[in-house]
Design an enzyme around this catalytic site. Structure first.
Site, mmCIF file in Angstrom:
data_model
loop_
_atom_site.group_PDB
_atom_site.id
_atom_site.type_symbol
_atom_site.label_atom_id
_atom_site.label_comp_id
_atom_site.label_asym_id
_atom_site.label_seq_id
_atom_site.Cartn_x
_atom_site.Cartn_y
_atom_site.Cartn_z
ATOM 1 N N THR A 236 0.698 -1.075 -0.636
ATOM 2 C CA THR A 236 0.093 -0.054 -0.112
ATOM 3 C C THR A 236 1.244 1.174 0.019
ATOM 4 O O THR A 236 1.509 1.418 1.117
ATOM 5 C CB THR A 236 -1.268 0.288 0.974
ATOM 6 O OG1 THR A 236 -1.718 -0.976 1.306
ATOM 7 C CG2 THR A 236 -1.878 1.666 1.267
ATOM 8 N N LYS B 70 -6.606 1.577 -3.579
ATOM 9 C CA LYS B 70 -6.775 1.141 -2.440
ATOM 10 C C LYS B 70 -6.402 1.670 -1.142
ATOM 11 O O LYS B 70 -6.698 1.416 0.086
ATOM 12 C CB LYS B 70 -5.084 0.190 -2.747
ATOM 13 C CG LYS B 70 -4.877 -0.523 -1.269
ATOM 14 C CD LYS B 70 -5.165 -1.816 -0.674
ATOM 15 C CE LYS B 70 -4.991 -2.259 0.948
ATOM 16 N NZ LYS B 70 -3.858 -2.735 0.434
ATOM 17 N N LYS C 208 0.614 4.693 9.351
ATOM 18 C CA LYS C 208 0.930 5.063 7.800
ATOM 19 C C LYS C 208 -0.488 5.034 6.532
ATOM 20 O O LYS C 208 -0.309 5.698 5.618
ATOM 21 C CB LYS C 208 2.287 3.567 7.301
ATOM 22 C CG LYS C 208 2.480 4.183 5.960
ATOM 23 C CD LYS C 208 2.898 2.406 5.514
ATOM 24 C CE LYS C 208 2.421 1.117 4.952
ATOM 25 N NZ LYS C 208 1.710 0.971 3.971
#
Length: 302
Positions: free
Chosen positions: A102, A178, A246
Site C-alpha cells: 500500500t 487501495k 501509515k
C-alpha cells in the site's frame, strides 16, 4: 506463456499476506522463490515446497519470470528494487514486477518509471482480504498497468486472487483505489473499537455485544474480524496499529492534494496515532480500543 513449474515466481515479503500468497503459488504448482529478513518465515516457506529462500531476492532473481513485492511501505519497495543490493538490476529484461504494497500513487508512478529503465514491466497491484484469504488464494487485487504486465503476471494473479479489478493502464490508479479502501477499513476498525469501548463502560459483556452486532445491521467485515480479537483479548498482530497510522496517513495526503475534507478518516487517524503513541503500535490494529480509559477489556484466554 510458461505454466506450472516452468513459471518461476519470486516474492519479497513473507508477512501474513506475503506468506499466504507464496503458499498459494506453491499450491498452484508454480516454481516459487521467497525472500525475507525473517529466517523463520523463510524456513516455513522452504518446508512448504519453495524452490529456494534467501534474505535477498537478488540471489535468485535471474531465474524469475515474475516478482511480487509485498513489503510495508514505499521506502521498503524502493530499497528492495533499487537499493545497493536491489533486485531490479538482476532481473531478466521483460520480467514483470507486481508491487502489492500500500503506497502513494506518486510512488507507484515513480517506481514504474524506474523499473522501465531496466526494461521491466510493473503492475501497480495492491491487495486486500486478510491473511486467511491470502492463504486460500482468494485476495482481492486492485491493479493498474499495461496489457503486457497483466498478461505476463496471469499465472501469479490466477494463483493468489479471488477477484482482480483492472483499474486502468496507468500505474498509480490501483494504489489510489487501495488508499480509498483503507479509509473505510480504518474508519470501520476505529468505529468498532469505539462501540465496544462504550459497551464495556456501560457494563455490557463484550462477547454479548459482539454477537448482537455480528447478527444485526450494524455489522461490517472489519468489525466481525477485528473485534473478535478484542473479545478474545488477543492482540497478536495480523495487521498492526502502525500499519493504519501509515495507511490513514496516505489517505490524508491524498485528500490534502485534492483539497478534500475527510472528517471521519481524520478522526480515525488520530485514534490510531494515539494508540501508537501509547505504545501499542506493534500490536494488532484492534488494539486501538486501548486508547479509551475507564474500561476493563477481556484478557487473553489460556
Amino acid at each position: 506463456m510458461k505454466t506450472g513449474s516452468e513459471f518461476h515466481v519470486g516474492i519479497v515479503g513473507l508477512g501474513s499476506m506475503g506468506m499466504g500468497a507464496a503458499l498459494s503459488y506453491v499450491r498452484a504448482g508454480l516454481s516459487t522463490w521467497g525472500a525475507d529478513l525473517n529466517s523463520n518465515a523463510c524456513a516455513t516457506l522452504k518446508e512448504a515446497g519453495a524452490c529456494g529462500v534467501s534474505d535477498n531476492a537478488a540471489t535468485f532473481a535471474e531465474k524469475l519470470d515474475a516478482l511480487l513485492v509485498l513489503v510495508v511501505n514505499a521506502a521498503q519497495v524502493k530499497q528492495v528494487l533499487f537499493g545497493e543490493t536491489g533486485v531490479a538490476q538482476h532481473l531478466k529484461p521483460g520480467t514483470a514486477v507486481m508491487v502489492s504494497s500500500t503506497i502513494a500513487s506518486a510512488d507507484a508512478q515513480e517506481i514504474a518509471t524506474a523499473l522501465a529503465g531496466f526494461d521491466l514491466e510493473m503492475l501497480d497491484a495492491p491487495v486486500s482480504g486478510g491473511a486467511v484469504k491470502a492463504a486460500n488464494g482468494e485476495m482481492t487485487v486492485m491493479a493498474s498497468g499495461s496489457d503486457i504486465a497483466f498478461e505476463r503476471l496471469a499465472p501469479v494473479l490466477e494463483a493468489v486472487a479471488g477477484k482482480v479489478y483492472r483499474i486502468g493502464a496507468e500505474p498509480g490508479l490501483g494504489s489510489t483505489v487501495k488508499i480509498i479502501h483503507q479509509l473505510l477499513a480504518g474508519v470501520h476498525i476505529a468505529a468498532g473499537a469505539e462501540a465496544m469501548a462504550l459497551a464495556a463502560r456501560a457494563g455490557i459483556p463484550l462477547d454479548v455485544m459482539y454477537d448482537v452486532v455480528t447478527n444485526a445491521a450494524g455489522n461490517s467485515w472489519m468489525f466481525e474480524n477485528r473485534m473478535r480479537h478484542v473479545v478474545d483479548g488477543d492482540y497478536t498482530p495480523h495487521s498492526a496499529v502502525d500499519i493504519f497510522v501509515k495507511d490513514l496517513g496516505l489517505v490524508a495526503d491524498t485528500a490534502k492534494a485534492l483539497h478534500f475534507p475527510l472528517p471521519l478518516a481524520s478522526t480515525a487517524l488520530n485514534m490510531f496515532t494515539s494508540a501508537s503513541n501509547a505504545g501499542y503500535g506493534k500490536e494488532d490494529d484492534s488494539a486501538v480500543i486501548k486508547i479509551f480509559s475507564g474500561i476493563t477489556l477481556p484478557g487473553a484466554k489460556s
